[in-house]
Design an enzyme around this catalytic site. Structure first.
Site, mmCIF file in Angstrom:
data_model
loop_
_atom_site.group_PDB
_atom_site.id
_atom_site.type_symbol
_atom_site.label_atom_id
_atom_site.label_comp_id
_atom_site.label_asym_id
_atom_site.label_seq_id
_atom_site.Cartn_x
_atom_site.Cartn_y
_atom_site.Cartn_z
ATOM 1 N N ARG A 118 -5.726 9.959 -1.185
ATOM 2 C CA ARG A 118 -5.087 10.906 -0.274
ATOM 3 C C ARG A 118 -3.765 10.387 0.272
ATOM 4 O O ARG A 118 -2.958 11.135 0.790
ATOM 5 C CB ARG A 118 -6.009 11.211 0.905
ATOM 6 C CG ARG A 118 -7.320 11.853 0.496
ATOM 7 C CD ARG A 118 -8.289 11.873 1.645
ATOM 8 N NE ARG A 118 -8.595 10.482 2.035
ATOM 9 C CZ ARG A 118 -9.143 10.135 3.191
ATOM 10 N NH1 ARG A 118 -9.451 11.053 4.085
ATOM 11 N NH2 ARG A 118 -9.406 8.876 3.468
ATOM 12 N N TYR A 152 11.774 2.243 16.772
ATOM 13 C CA TYR A 152 11.467 1.052 17.557
ATOM 14 C C TYR A 152 10.983 1.390 18.952
ATOM 15 O O TYR A 152 11.403 2.354 19.564
ATOM 16 C CB TYR A 152 12.642 0.078 17.610
ATOM 17 C CG TYR A 152 13.969 0.621 18.034
ATOM 18 C CD1 TYR A 152 14.482 0.357 19.295
ATOM 19 C CD2 TYR A 152 14.742 1.379 17.161
ATOM 20 C CE1 TYR A 152 15.726 0.830 19.687
ATOM 21 C CE2 TYR A 152 15.981 1.861 17.541
ATOM 22 C CZ TYR A 152 16.466 1.586 18.805
ATOM 23 O OH TYR A 152 17.687 2.060 19.190
ATOM 24 N N ARG A 180 24.038 -1.100 11.791
ATOM 25 C CA ARG A 180 23.960 -0.873 13.235
ATOM 26 C C ARG A 180 23.674 -2.214 13.897
ATOM 27 O O ARG A 180 22.653 -2.830 13.648
ATOM 28 C CB ARG A 180 22.862 0.138 13.571
ATOM 29 C CG ARG A 180 23.109 1.522 12.988
ATOM 30 C CD ARG A 180 21.968 2.476 13.372
ATOM 31 N NE ARG A 180 22.100 3.768 12.744
ATOM 32 C CZ ARG A 180 22.629 4.843 13.327
ATOM 33 N NH1 ARG A 180 23.114 4.758 14.538
ATOM 34 N NH2 ARG A 180 22.677 5.991 12.682
ATOM 35 N N LYS A 218 32.812 1.320 17.616
ATOM 36 C CA LYS A 218 32.381 0.374 18.647
ATOM 37 C C LYS A 218 31.885 -0.937 18.008
ATOM 38 O O LYS A 218 32.243 -2.024 18.467
ATOM 39 C CB LYS A 218 31.283 1.006 19.497
ATOM 40 C CG LYS A 218 30.752 0.109 20.592
ATOM 41 C CD LYS A 218 29.742 0.820 21.476
ATOM 42 C CE LYS A 218 28.448 0.988 20.736
ATOM 43 N NZ LYS A 218 27.353 1.482 21.565
ATOM 44 N N ASP A 219 31.083 -0.831 16.956
ATOM 45 C CA ASP A 219 30.542 -2.035 16.314
ATOM 46 C C ASP A 219 31.621 -2.850 15.610
ATOM 47 O O ASP A 219 31.502 -4.070 15.496
ATOM 48 C CB ASP A 219 29.428 -1.671 15.335
ATOM 49 C CG ASP A 219 28.127 -1.314 16.045
ATOM 50 O OD1 ASP A 219 28.061 -1.453 17.285
ATOM 51 O OD2 ASP A 219 27.176 -0.892 15.358
ATOM 52 N N ASP A 276 10.404 4.922 23.082
ATOM 53 C CA ASP A 276 10.488 4.883 21.625
ATOM 54 C C ASP A 276 11.797 5.510 21.199
ATOM 55 O O ASP A 276 12.198 6.547 21.737
ATOM 56 C CB ASP A 276 9.346 5.665 20.974
ATOM 57 C CG ASP A 276 8.026 4.917 20.972
ATOM 58 O OD1 ASP A 276 7.938 3.860 21.614
ATOM 59 O OD2 ASP A 276 7.080 5.394 20.326
ATOM 60 N N ASN A 277 12.463 4.879 20.218
ATOM 61 C CA ASN A 277 13.722 5.395 19.677
ATOM 62 C C ASN A 277 13.590 5.535 18.169
ATOM 63 O O ASN A 277 12.830 4.798 17.536
ATOM 64 C CB ASN A 277 14.880 4.437 19.990
ATOM 65 C CG ASN A 277 15.087 4.249 21.476
ATOM 66 O OD1 ASN A 277 14.933 5.168 22.258
ATOM 67 N ND2 ASN A 277 15.424 3.038 21.864
ATOM 68 N N GLU A 320 24.657 -2.564 28.072
ATOM 69 C CA GLU A 320 24.744 -2.694 26.620
ATOM 70 C C GLU A 320 25.820 -3.703 26.236
ATOM 71 O O GLU A 320 26.935 -3.684 26.770
ATOM 72 C CB GLU A 320 25.066 -1.326 26.018
ATOM 73 C CG GLU A 320 25.072 -1.305 24.524
ATOM 74 C CD GLU A 320 25.396 0.076 23.985
ATOM 75 O OE1 GLU A 320 24.756 0.452 23.002
ATOM 76 O OE2 GLU A 320 26.281 0.759 24.540
ATOM 77 N N LYS A 345 11.747 -5.492 21.665
ATOM 78 C CA LYS A 345 11.592 -4.356 20.756
ATOM 79 C C LYS A 345 10.546 -4.661 19.694
ATOM 80 O O LYS A 345 10.383 -5.810 19.276
ATOM 81 C CB LYS A 345 12.915 -4.062 20.036
ATOM 82 C CG LYS A 345 14.053 -3.668 20.948
ATOM 83 C CD LYS A 345 15.351 -3.507 20.174
ATOM 84 C CE LYS A 345 16.489 -3.169 21.111
ATOM 85 N NZ LYS A 345 17.766 -3.127 20.401
ATOM 86 N N GLU A 348 -2.810 1.519 11.708
ATOM 87 C CA GLU A 348 -2.453 1.539 13.119
ATOM 88 C C GLU A 348 -1.059 0.959 13.232
ATOM 89 O O GLU A 348 -0.833 -0.191 12.877
ATOM 90 C CB GLU A 348 -3.410 0.680 13.949
ATOM 91 C CG GLU A 348 -4.771 1.267 14.130
ATOM 92 C CD GLU A 348 -5.648 0.400 15.036
ATOM 93 O OE1 GLU A 348 -5.348 -0.796 15.257
ATOM 94 O OE2 GLU A 348 -6.655 0.927 15.514
ATOM 95 N N HIS A 405 23.169 -5.527 18.521
ATOM 96 C CA HIS A 405 23.143 -4.973 19.870
ATOM 97 C C HIS A 405 22.094 -5.648 20.740
ATOM 98 O O HIS A 405 21.088 -6.137 20.244
ATOM 99 C CB HIS A 405 22.826 -3.478 19.821
ATOM 100 C CG HIS A 405 23.774 -2.677 19.007
ATOM 101 N ND1 HIS A 405 23.390 -1.575 18.283
ATOM 102 C CD2 HIS A 405 25.098 -2.809 18.782
ATOM 103 C CE1 HIS A 405 24.440 -1.057 17.658
ATOM 104 N NE2 HIS A 405 25.489 -1.796 17.943
ATOM 105 N N HIS A 407 20.074 -7.622 18.042
ATOM 106 C CA HIS A 407 19.369 -7.007 16.923
ATOM 107 C C HIS A 407 20.298 -6.075 16.164
ATOM 108 O O HIS A 407 21.129 -5.387 16.752
ATOM 109 C CB HIS A 407 18.161 -6.216 17.438
ATOM 110 C CG HIS A 407 17.504 -5.410 16.380
ATOM 111 N ND1 HIS A 407 17.628 -4.032 16.305
ATOM 112 C CD2 HIS A 407 16.750 -5.773 15.325
ATOM 113 C CE1 HIS A 407 16.950 -3.597 15.255
ATOM 114 N NE2 HIS A 407 16.405 -4.629 14.645
#
Length: 182
Positions: free
Chosen positions: A23, A132, A59, A169-170, A48-49, A143, A72, A28, A62, A119
């Site tokens: 199936r 995350y 990305r 920005k990065d 949660d994001n 930030e 995280k 978990e 940060h 990260h």
């Protein structure tokens, strides 16, 4: 769930017990009691994001500072990334060191990143969905970031630099040295 220590103090790879049959699969994605027993870390995730990105998107790196610092638990729901974290805790024996691993929707590994770490991740497949859990709320004024290609960090992203897709920005983030001297 299996927990593996990384080369960075307090940073863990979490490997779920995936049950597969005709199936599909089940696992978990988080079990607070098992997580705390196996890592020794009391988890209180409150936000949660999730992001979706194309291949080549980078990305990071940060983090948040002060009372808004975040731990995280990161994973990939769809696709594949190279996930990277850097220990920025000045008193840590692994300060300035990094750890990286592939996270994907096949093995379902997760990475626990403690407070005080930067990260980032590089997307390796189109339509990758990254998720995350955070133990603190996002705060724009807290930030910060470190440039992904800081020579002192020596991170091998394994991807042609000219093909990377970064936010404006990065692209302007400081080196670790410059950040520490701010």
């Amino acid at each position: 769930m299996t927990v593996e220590e990384t080369n960075l103090k307090d940073c863990f790879v979490i490997i779920p017990n995936v049950i597969k049959d005709n199936r599909g699969y089940f696992f978990e994605s988080f079990n607070k009691a098992q997580f705390e027993t196996k890592t020794g870390i009391v988890a209180n995730f409150i936000q949660d994001n999730q992001s979706q990105s194309s291949k080549g998107v980078l990305r990071g790196l940060h983090f948040q500072v002060g009372t808004f610092s975040q731990a995280k638990l990161v994973r990939v729901i769809q696709g594949k990334v190279l996930d990277v974290c850097v220990d920025l805790r000045k008193k840590s024996p692994t300060f300035g060191k990094h750890f990286s691993l592939i996270l994907d929707a096949v093995e379902h590994k997760q990475l626990y990143i403690p407070k005080g770490f930067a990260h980032g991740f590089l997307v390796l497949e189109n339509d990758t969905i990254f998720s995350y859990k955070c133990d603190n709320y996002y705060n724009k004024h807290s930030e910060r970031g470190i440039i992904y290609n800081d020579k002192a960090l020596d991170i091998d992203w394994g991807f042609p630099e000219e093909d990377l897709i970064l936010s404006e920005k990065d692209k302007r983030l400081p080196t670790l040295r410059a950040y520490l001297n701010e």
